[in-house]
Design an enzyme around this catalytic site. Structure first.
Site, PDB file in Angstrom:
ATOM      1  N   ASP A   9       4.014  26.900  38.726  1.00 30.60           N
ATOM      2  CA  ASP A   9       4.760  26.149  37.574  1.00 30.60           C
ATOM      3  C   ASP A   9       4.247  24.877  37.275  1.00 30.60           C
ATOM      4  O   ASP A   9       4.479  24.164  38.315  1.00 30.60           O
ATOM      5  CB  ASP A   9       6.093  26.445  37.837  1.00 30.60           C
ATOM      6  CG  ASP A   9       6.950  26.144  36.350  1.00 30.60           C
ATOM      7  OD1 ASP A   9       6.450  26.198  35.240  1.00 30.60           O
ATOM      8  OD2 ASP A   9       8.114  26.267  36.386  1.00 30.60           O
ATOM      9  N   ASP A 107       1.904  27.708  31.154  1.00 32.38           N
ATOM     10  CA  ASP A 107       2.239  26.698  32.180  1.00 32.38           C
ATOM     11  C   ASP A 107       2.652  27.526  33.427  1.00 32.38           C
ATOM     12  O   ASP A 107       3.158  27.022  34.167  1.00 32.38           O
ATOM     13  CB  ASP A 107       3.374  25.892  31.571  1.00 32.38           C
ATOM     14  CG  ASP A 107       4.604  26.633  31.333  1.00 32.38           C
ATOM     15  OD1 ASP A 107       4.528  27.613  31.021  1.00 32.38           O
ATOM     16  OD2 ASP A 107       5.389  25.934  31.282  1.00 32.38           O
ATOM     17  N   GLU A 108       2.628  28.782  33.385  1.00 36.83           N
ATOM     18  CA  GLU A 108       2.833  29.526  34.961  1.00 36.83           C
ATOM     19  C   GLU A 108       2.146  30.797  35.043  1.00 36.83           C
ATOM     20  O   GLU A 108       1.670  31.532  34.161  1.00 36.83           O
ATOM     21  CB  GLU A 108       4.398  29.883  34.859  1.00 36.83           C
ATOM     22  CG  GLU A 108       4.846  30.904  33.599  1.00 36.83           C
ATOM     23  CD  GLU A 108       6.208  31.334  33.848  1.00 36.83           C
ATOM     24  OE1 GLU A 108       6.849  31.365  35.070  1.00 36.83           O
ATOM     25  OE2 GLU A 108       7.098  31.454  32.821  1.00 36.83           O
TER      26      GLU A 108
END
Length: 363
Positions: A9, A107-108
């Protein structure tokens, strides 16, 4: 070697991308969203730097409200192309390792790996991302996706919303391991809201059943949960309380199952204006779908009133179609189910793709 699931993350990703190209902003409160002009209405914060979060600014809040909380912040317009490019840099960095990378968003991602040293791998991944992109990330280590995702919350830097654990499973800064071995010690006493996928509404529903902690949910009667939430979701909540989850990590891209368009209007729509705008949006989203060579089998309509009450109605079509007029007519029929007594600030149309019979047969 054991099979491990890691959840990667990125830290304050969108803000970090903006700070990367504007180093002079480092250490300042930064808010990204909309046009970047905090005086304009109907704009939403996409992300806020840790410094801005200290003033109560968070993603999803109106930009105007963010300005009231932190007028000294630097407000920047959203730049999706830049975030997409930065995300690609990160994912390509991770793929250089002997791992499987399953992307879940800019973003992950989940990383699957066979290793005897998951913490060592996590440290190596974090170092590589910093070296190549200048961005930082936190990594949760688990024996399934549920635990890895939750572990990331506790791996986050002190500036984030995460609270420190009591020490169980702690590793290097930015890395945390949560498995069956320490699940109960770490999670039993925590409120159900801290579980992945349980929001405030579901927390209230579970509390009404007397289920307030993770331990309560883990010990709950599955049949009671199924009766309240349905067979599928009831069983899922029971498993969630025990930290059970999927262990498979795949690099095969997930096929989209729907497409949607939403529009927040600069001026509230009066009830008499809603139908024309909804028809336009329905036609636009249908043309998007047809351009992809897909057909439609179900239509959803979302209406957000000025009170932020946001009901959603849906209907399955009698036959799959690519006809914009059919979708528009269906959307307008659904609109009749809404009580348009107040001005409307947002309209949305989502369409579900029809299943390709040949693909279904081969699966």
């Amino acid at each position: 070697m054991g099979w491990w699931v890691l959840h990667v993350d990125m830290d304050q990703f969108i803000a970090a991308v903006e700070i990367r190209r504007r180093p002079e902003l480092r250490g300042l409160p930064v808010v990204v969203g909309g046009s970047g002009d905090p005086t304009k209405p109907r704009q939403v914060v996409a992300t806020a730097s840790y410094e801005a979060r200290e003033f109560g600014v968070h993603s999803g809040m109106p930009v105007r409200a963010a300005y009231k909380k932190c007028p000294q912040a630097v407000f920047l317009p959203s730049d999706p192309a830049a975030y997409e490019a930065a995300s690609t840099e990160v994912m390509d960095t991770l793929r250089a390792f002997p791992v499987v990378v399953e992307v879940w968003g800019w973003d992950e991602c989940f990383v699957g790996a066979s290793t005897d040293d998951p913490e060592g791998l996590a440290d190596a991944l974090r170092a590589a991302v910093v070296e190549r992109t200048g961005l930082t990330c936190s990594i949760g280590i688990g024996d399934n996706k549920t635990r890895a995702k939750l572990a990331t919350t506790f791996a986050k830097k002190p500036q984030s919303h995460a609270t420190a654990f009591e020490g169980a499973g702690a590793g290097a800064p930015g890395v945390y391991r949560l498995t069956a071995e320490n699940w109960r010690e770490v999670m039993d006493h925590r409120p159900v809201r801290e579980l992945w996928g349980i929001g405030s509404r579901m927390e209230r529903n579970l509390n009404e059943l007397g289920l307030e902690t993770v331990a309560d949910l883990a010990a709950a009667d599955v049949e009671v949960l199924k009766k309240r939430f349905g067979p599928k979701m009831g069983a899922w909540y029971a498993a969630l309380g025990r930290g059970l989850g999927d262990t498979e990590v795949t690099d095969v891209p997930r096929e989209p199952v729907s497409r949607s368009r939403e529009e927040t209007f600069e001026r509230d729509l009066e009830p008499s204006e809603v139908a024309d705008e909804l028809r336009r949006i329905a036609v636009e989203v249908t043309r998007d779908v047809v351009a992809e060579g897909r057909s439609i089998q179900r239509v959803w309509v979302k209406v957000r009133f000025t009170s932020f009450f946001t009901p959603i109605k849906s209907r399955k079509l009698k036959a799959v179609t690519q006809d914009p007029e059919v979708i528009a007519a269906t959307a307008l029929e659904l609109l009749e189910k809404f009580e348009l007594r107040r001005p409307v600030r947002l309209l949305g149309v989502r369409v579900e793709f029809a299943v390709d019979p040949s693909a279904a047969a081969s699966s």
